[in-house]
Write an enzyme that holds these catalytic residues in place. Structure first.
Site, mmCIF file in Angstrom:
data_model
loop_
_atom_site.group_PDB
_atom_site.id
_atom_site.type_symbol
_atom_site.label_atom_id
_atom_site.label_comp_id
_atom_site.label_asym_id
_atom_site.label_seq_id
_atom_site.Cartn_x
_atom_site.Cartn_y
_atom_site.Cartn_z
ATOM 1 N N CYS A 1 0.887 -1.169 0.000
ATOM 2 C CA CYS A 1 0.000 0.000 0.000
ATOM 3 C C CYS A 1 0.921 1.214 0.000
ATOM 4 O O CYS A 1 2.071 1.107 -0.430
ATOM 5 C CB CYS A 1 -0.970 -0.019 1.176
ATOM 6 S SG CYS A 1 -0.181 0.054 2.797
ATOM 7 N N LYS A 2 0.473 2.324 0.476
ATOM 8 C CA LYS A 2 1.299 3.529 0.418
ATOM 9 C C LYS A 2 2.599 3.356 1.195
ATOM 10 O O LYS A 2 3.684 3.680 0.692
ATOM 11 C CB LYS A 2 0.507 4.726 0.958
ATOM 12 C CG LYS A 2 1.285 6.036 0.956
ATOM 13 C CD LYS A 2 0.415 7.165 1.481
ATOM 14 C CE LYS A 2 1.174 8.489 1.499
ATOM 15 N NZ LYS A 2 0.328 9.597 2.001
#
Length: 695
Positions: free
Chosen positions: A583-584
């Site tokens: 994810c980020k």
């Protein structure tokens, strides 16, 4: 859950290789000699680009050397640091072992890391996909030559530079020997000249030269038709477009056999010299064998004497050979001139094409940085998969027959900056298709000797994975011989946070849909190849149903359709692929995904009952347990450590991937509830209460 020194080892190797590659390109284009103003300007652009990149990478490499001396981990808080641009964020190996009293342990590996993206340059103008698209038109206007063609061009230039002086030197020696009355010596020199000329002609029989000359002609014609002033060729005199320019027209016809005639003329010239030497020697032999004239025939004697003097003296032989040698040199000089122009065009055009393809320096650096992050993660996953599969003959056969699948699972939204991150990740994952692996024998079993090494140039990197000598000797012969192992990367993305809700209702999800659709096609192609080449592989027949389900899930276009990720993960595990989740920053969303996947594996493969599923999932995600309390259960990321002390490494885990020290990476679920929307709502309610109170 462990860190890995590959976080810094591979980026440093990549920076060194890229620095050397750009330095070599500068040297190559500088050695091309005098060029026309247009091409000299392009060369200057290439040199400026390479100098800028080289300077930046040398500085980054020096900084990484300092940081890596004390750390092997880049935290999410450092994802925007310029000197850590090439280092993957929060890279960890997540390993779950499931044991039972009557069976050996089963391991499940997932590599987690922050989505490969350039946070330092940020995403104001989008990600790599968008930035590279802006330069597509510029690249289309350039002739594209591959790196292999450029290498052939450099080899031909070197060969021409070696053979031309040899031919000219032997031709001069032939004229000098012609003054002597030594037929054997003349034949020896002529034989050497013939051999070198044949090598010269053989080297010229290159289709690449003909194609390059045709392309130069076409560019000259296009430039002349548009501006009537030649400024786009390497050498003006080599462009037919300049001929008859004063007459107001241009010869647009080009004889593609012209180059063949050039090198054929060289062969004809040497044949003429050989024929002349044969004729002269035959005349000499006939004169020697002819009967002597009668004593009274004074006129005949004088005539024979003059004929002998004019035909067989050293001066006469040289006179006969001189025009033929001059013709040979002219033909060789013409061939070398045209070949140099053509091959210089190829070398410079390839350098320009690489520069244009990567975009300006900041885009090229962004692409290299994103690739470095993705490469570090996939190498870590491939090494874990290799060490776990050393005793599986089917897996080893799959490696050298089909290659290994790398399935990237992304949880980024298609809203705001994360669109740029996803565009970066898409390009970075796609660039991994040009990376191959090979297995080598390690010198020792020391951790440093077991680290992978990176070789090659941009677009054709080779990762060498060393194994201990005893382990290496047990591999199939194909792998011991250095057979290259391909990597087939696929990327599936499903946004799951509140920003994805905005994107699905009010924004655009086409980027996510396109990525999933293309990856589904590549995954099907890999599975079809695997089924064709290894039809007896376990579980291979059930892939068709899973792939059909995956295709239907993608076409359904449901909101936050996580079934796409689940099915893709199932397919990956069935084909012994490498699983990577991002994810980020590889924290909250990644932790939720990994723990859910691990609980699902326990339910599907290890008899975890449905009624205990939620309890197990909640237990994995709890944040108030210490490391000691985690022993005997699971970490927050779902990595079971039963039977291991802190810092202890499973025997199957290679030392180069072992954790340096235990860390607590626990992210409270409560933090997920504190969003900006709740804060805004709290401020509004507080303001309303205050207004009501003072009224």
């Amino acid at each position: 859950m462990s860190e890995t020194p590959l976080s810094f080892s591979l980026p440093k190797q990549l920076l060194s290789l890229l620095t050397q590659e750009h330095t070599n390109r500068i040297q190559e284009v500088k050695e091309l000699g005098d060029l026309s103003p247009h091409w000299d300007g392009l060369r200057h652009d290439v040199v400026s680009h390479c100098n800028h990149v080289t300077g930046c990478y040398q500085e980054l490499l020096a900084e990484l050397e300092k940081v890596s001396a004390s750390s092997c981990f880049k935290s999410s808080t450092s994802k925007s640091d310029r000197h850590l641009q090439f280092v993957p964020t929060n890279l960890h190996t997540q390993r779950m072992e499931v044991t039972s009293p009557d069976s050996t342990g089963v391991w499940y590996d997932v590599i987690t890391f922050g989505a490969p993206a350039d946070h330092h340059q940020a995403f104001k103008h989008g990600g790599l996909k968008k930035l590279l698209r802006k330069h597509t038109n510029l690249r289309e206007r350039c002739v594209s030559y591959s790196q292999e063609e450029s290498s052939r061009a450099k080899e031909l230039l070197t060969r021409m530079a070696q053979l031309q002086p040899l031919v000219f030197g032997l031709a001069e020696e032939l004229l000098s020997v012609a003054q002597e009355l030594n037929a054997a010596r003349l034949r020896q020199v002529l034989g050497s000249l013939t051999e070198q000329t044949e090598q010269f002609v053989h080297a010229l029989k290159e289709e690449l030269v003909k194609c390059a000359l045709l392309e130069i002609h076409n560019q000259c014609i296009a430039n002349a038709n548009s501006s009537h002033v030649h400024s786009n060729g390497l050498l003006c005199e080599n462009c037919p477009a300049d001929q008859e320019q004063d007459g107001g027209r241009h010869d647009t016809e080009y004889d593609d056999e012209e180059w063949d005639r050039v090198w054929v003329n060289v062969g004809k010239s040497i044949n003429c010299i050989v024929a002349m030497v044969d004729r002269l020697q035959q005349q000499e032999e006939q004169t020697v064998m002819s009967p002597e004239p009668q004593e009274g025939d004074t006129n005949s004697q004088n005539t024979a004497s003059r004929s002998s003097c004019s035909s067989f003296s050293g001066c006469t032989w040289q006179e006969h050979l001189l025009p033929l040698v001059v013709t040979l040199r002219d033909c060789v000089r013409e061939a070398v001139g045209k070949a140099q122009v053509a091959m210089t065009f190829v070398v410079l055009q390839e350098a320009v094409d690489v520069t244009v393809a990567q975009g300006p320096a900041h885009i090229a650096q962004r692409r290299h940085a994103v690739f470095s992050q993705a490469l570090s993660a996939v190498v870590c996953g491939v090494m874990l998969k290799l060490y776990r599969g050393l005793e599986d003959p089917d897996f080893l056969r799959q490696l050298h027959t089909v290659g290994v699948l790398a399935q990237f699972e992304s949880l980024l939204s298609t809203h705001g900056d994360e669109i740029g991150m996803l565009e970066d990740m898409e390009v970075g994952v796609a660039d991994l298709k040009r990376v191959v692996f090979t297995i080598t024998e390690a010198k020792t079993e020391q951790p440093d000797d077991l680290l992978p090494t990176l070789n090659g140039t941009w677009g054709s990197f080779i990762v060498e994975v060393p194994l201990p000598p005893e382990t290496f000797s047990s591999l199939p012969q194909e792998l011991k011989d250095g057979l290259l192992i391909r990597v087939d990367p696929v990327l599936f993305n499903i946004g799951i946070n509140q920003h994805q809700s905005y994107a699905e209702r009010f924004g655009d999800c086409s980027l996510q849909e396109r990525i999933n659709q293309q990856s589904c096609e590549r995954l099907k192609a890999y599975c079809n190849t695997l089924r064709d080449r290894l039809p007896d592989m376990a579980g291979i027949q059930s892939l068709a149903d899973l792939l059909s389900s995956l295709e239907r899930s993608i076409e359904a276009k449901k909101r936050k359709n996580v079934e796409v990720l689940w099915i893709a993960a199932k397919v990956c595990r069935k084909v012994n692929g490498v699983r990577l989740t991002s994810c980020k920053s590889a924290k909250d969303r990644t932790a939720m995904s990994v723990t859910l996947e691990q609980c699902a594996l326990l339910r599907e493969r290890h008899t975890l009952s449905q009624q205990h599923f939620s309890t197990a999932l909640d237990w994995m995600r709890r944040s108030h347990l210490s490391w000691g309390q985690m022993l005997g259960c699971y970490t927050q990321s779902g990595f079971p450590v039963s039977g291991l002390d802190p810092g202890e490494t499973p025997s199957e885990l290679p030392q180069c991937l072992a954790p340096k020290a235990p860390r607590r990476h626990l992210y409270p679920v409560a933090f997920l509830l504190v969003t900006s929307h709740l804060l805004v709502l709290w401020l509004i309610l507080s303001l309303v209460i205050l207004l009501a109170k003072y009224q």
